[in-house]
Design a protein around this motif. Structure first.
Motif, PDB file in Angstrom:
ATOM      1  N   ILE A  89     -10.721 -56.492 -22.323  1.00  0.00           N
ATOM      2  CA  ILE A  89      -9.645 -56.716 -23.301  1.00  0.00           C
ATOM      3  C   ILE A  89      -9.169 -55.380 -23.850  1.00  0.00           C
ATOM      4  CG2 ILE A  89      -9.145 -57.657 -25.604  1.00  0.00           C
ATOM      5  CD1 ILE A  89     -10.948 -60.082 -24.773  1.00  0.00           C
ATOM      6  N   TYR A 143      -7.215 -53.501 -21.031  1.00  0.00           N
ATOM      7  CA  TYR A 143      -5.911 -54.118 -20.803  1.00  0.00           C
ATOM      8  C   TYR A 143      -4.950 -53.822 -21.956  1.00  0.00           C
ATOM      9  CZ  TYR A 143      -7.763 -56.852 -16.856  1.00  0.00           C
ATOM     10  OH  TYR A 143      -8.305 -57.254 -15.658  1.00  0.00           O
ATOM     11  N   MET A 144      -5.439 -53.944 -23.178  1.00  0.00           N
ATOM     12  CA  MET A 144      -4.579 -53.650 -24.327  1.00  0.00           C
ATOM     13  C   MET A 144      -4.215 -52.163 -24.368  1.00  0.00           C
ATOM     14  SD  MET A 144      -3.597 -56.347 -25.990  1.00  0.00           S
ATOM     15  CE  MET A 144      -3.118 -55.800 -27.624  1.00  0.00           C
ATOM     16  N   LEU A 177      -1.453 -51.781 -21.897  1.00  0.00           N
ATOM     17  CA  LEU A 177      -0.244 -52.357 -22.478  1.00  0.00           C
ATOM     18  C   LEU A 177       0.315 -51.471 -23.590  1.00  0.00           C
ATOM     19  CD1 LEU A 177      -1.372 -56.082 -22.516  1.00  0.00           C
ATOM     20  CD2 LEU A 177       0.632 -55.187 -21.303  1.00  0.00           C
ATOM     21  N   VAL A 206       2.617 -58.124 -27.718  1.00  0.00           N
ATOM     22  CA  VAL A 206       1.624 -58.954 -27.036  1.00  0.00           C
ATOM     23  C   VAL A 206       1.117 -60.119 -27.881  1.00  0.00           C
ATOM     24  CG1 VAL A 206      -0.693 -58.949 -26.012  1.00  0.00           C
ATOM     25  CG2 VAL A 206       0.875 -57.062 -25.540  1.00  0.00           C
ATOM     26  N   MET A 222       0.784 -64.259 -26.994  1.00  0.00           N
ATOM     27  CA  MET A 222      -0.569 -64.702 -26.633  1.00  0.00           C
ATOM     28  C   MET A 222      -1.029 -65.821 -27.561  1.00  0.00           C
ATOM     29  SD  MET A 222      -2.007 -62.994 -24.009  1.00  0.00           S
ATOM     30  CE  MET A 222      -3.745 -62.864 -24.345  1.00  0.00           C
ATOM     31  N   LEU A 238      -7.421 -59.062 -30.071  1.00  0.00           N
ATOM     32  CA  LEU A 238      -6.241 -58.400 -29.519  1.00  0.00           C
ATOM     33  C   LEU A 238      -5.713 -57.332 -30.471  1.00  0.00           C
ATOM     34  CD1 LEU A 238      -4.394 -61.545 -28.111  1.00  0.00           C
ATOM     35  CD2 LEU A 238      -5.576 -59.774 -26.784  1.00  0.00           C
ATOM     36  N   THR A 282      -8.896 -65.311 -22.937  1.00  0.00           N
ATOM     37  CA  THR A 282      -8.098 -64.230 -23.520  1.00  0.00           C
ATOM     38  C   THR A 282      -7.992 -63.072 -22.537  1.00  0.00           C
ATOM     39  OG1 THR A 282      -8.698 -64.874 -25.774  1.00  0.00           O
ATOM     40  CG2 THR A 282      -7.923 -62.616 -25.467  1.00  0.00           C
ATOM     41  N   LEU A 331      -4.494 -61.868 -20.614  1.00  0.00           N
ATOM     42  CA  LEU A 331      -4.017 -60.481 -20.613  1.00  0.00           C
ATOM     43  C   LEU A 331      -3.823 -59.968 -19.194  1.00  0.00           C
ATOM     44  CD1 LEU A 331      -6.093 -58.731 -23.428  1.00  0.00           C
ATOM     45  CD2 LEU A 331      -3.606 -58.985 -23.331  1.00  0.00           C
ATOM     46  N   ARG A 380      -0.753 -61.498 -17.689  1.00  0.00           N
ATOM     47  CA  ARG A 380       0.462 -60.891 -18.256  1.00  0.00           C
ATOM     48  C   ARG A 380       0.743 -59.544 -17.590  1.00  0.00           C
ATOM     49  NH1 ARG A 380       2.605 -61.328 -24.146  1.00  0.00           N
ATOM     50  NH2 ARG A 380       4.529 -60.192 -23.875  1.00  0.00           N
TER      51      ARG A 380
END
Length: 179
Positions: free
Chosen positions: A67, A70-71, A74, A89, A93, A116, A146, A150, A153
Motif C-alpha cells: 500500500i 503503490y501510494m 501514485l 485517490v 477508493m 491510504l 485495499t 490500488l 487502479r
C-alpha cells in the motif's frame, strides 16, 4: 521532524508473499470471476496457515508495504500533474469500498481510508494502524482488497497493462537485491 510512523522505522514484512496474494486476486478479477474462487480461497488460507503467527504478521506488514509503495508511486504521478494524491485517490477508493459491503463492512472503511491517507502522506500505514491496537479479523479481507484496488487502479492508469503494478513492485525488489 521525525514521526512515530516514519517508514524507515517500519517492518517491511514479506512483500513477496503479499504481492503473490494480491496478484492472485487481480488475476481472478481479470479472469472475469466476481465471486471468490473457493479453490483459490482454500489455497490462500492454507498458505496463510502455513506461515505461522510470525509469518502471518510479516504478510500483514508486506501488504502495508505494498500500500505504501503503490501510494508512493501514485504520489509521484500526481505531483507530476500538479495534483494531490490524497484528493486524487482516497475519495474514489472510499466510494468503491462503500459499493463492496461484503468485503468492506462500514466500520472498516475509515481504517482503510486512514491507511491510504497515512501512506499518501508519506507515513507507514502499518505503524499508523499499530497506534490503534492489533489488527482485527474484520480487517484482513479489507486490507487485502485495499492493496488489490490500488494495484488495479495503477494497472488502469498504465493503459490497461494488467501486470504493471506487479512489475512495479518486482522491479523495485530486484533493484534492492542488486544493491
Amino acid at each position: 521532524m521525525s514521526s512515530s510512523c516514519d517508514p524507515q522505522d517500519a517492518p517491511v514484512g514479506d512483500v513477496g508473499a503479499a504481492l503473490m496474494v494480491i496478484d492472485s486476486r487481480l488475476r481472478a478479477v481479470y479472469g472475469g470471476r466476481t465471486d471468490p474462487d473457493p479453490e483459490q480461497q482454500r489455497l490462500v488460507a492454507q498458505f496463510a496457515d502455513s506461515l505461522g503467527p510470525d509469518g502471518f504478521d510479516a504478510l500483514l506488514d508486506g501488504a502495508c508495504t505494498l500500500i505504501f509503495m503503490y501510494m508512493n508511486w501514485l504520489r509521484t504521478v500526481c505531483e507530476n500533474h500538479d495534483e494531490d494524491v490524497i484528493e486524487y485517490v482516497v475519495p474514489g477508493m472510499v466510494a468503491t469500498m462503500r459499493m463492496m459491503p461484503l468485503t468492506f463492512r462500514p466500520e472498516v472503511v475509515p481504517t482503510m481510508a486512514g491507511l491510504l491517507v497515512a501512506a499518501g502522506s508519506g507515513l507507514s500505514p502499518n505503524l499508523w494502524r499499530a497506534q490503534y491496537g492489533p489488527w482485527t479479523d474484520a480487517e484482513m479481507n479489507p486490507l487485502e482488497a485495499t492493496a488489490a484496488l490500488l494495484a488495479e487502479r495503477i494497472n488502469r492508469m498504465s493503459g490497461g497493462d494488467q501486470d504493471f503494478a506487479t512489475r512495479l513492485i518486482t522491479d523495485a525488489l530486484s533493484g534492492l537485491d542488486e544493491d
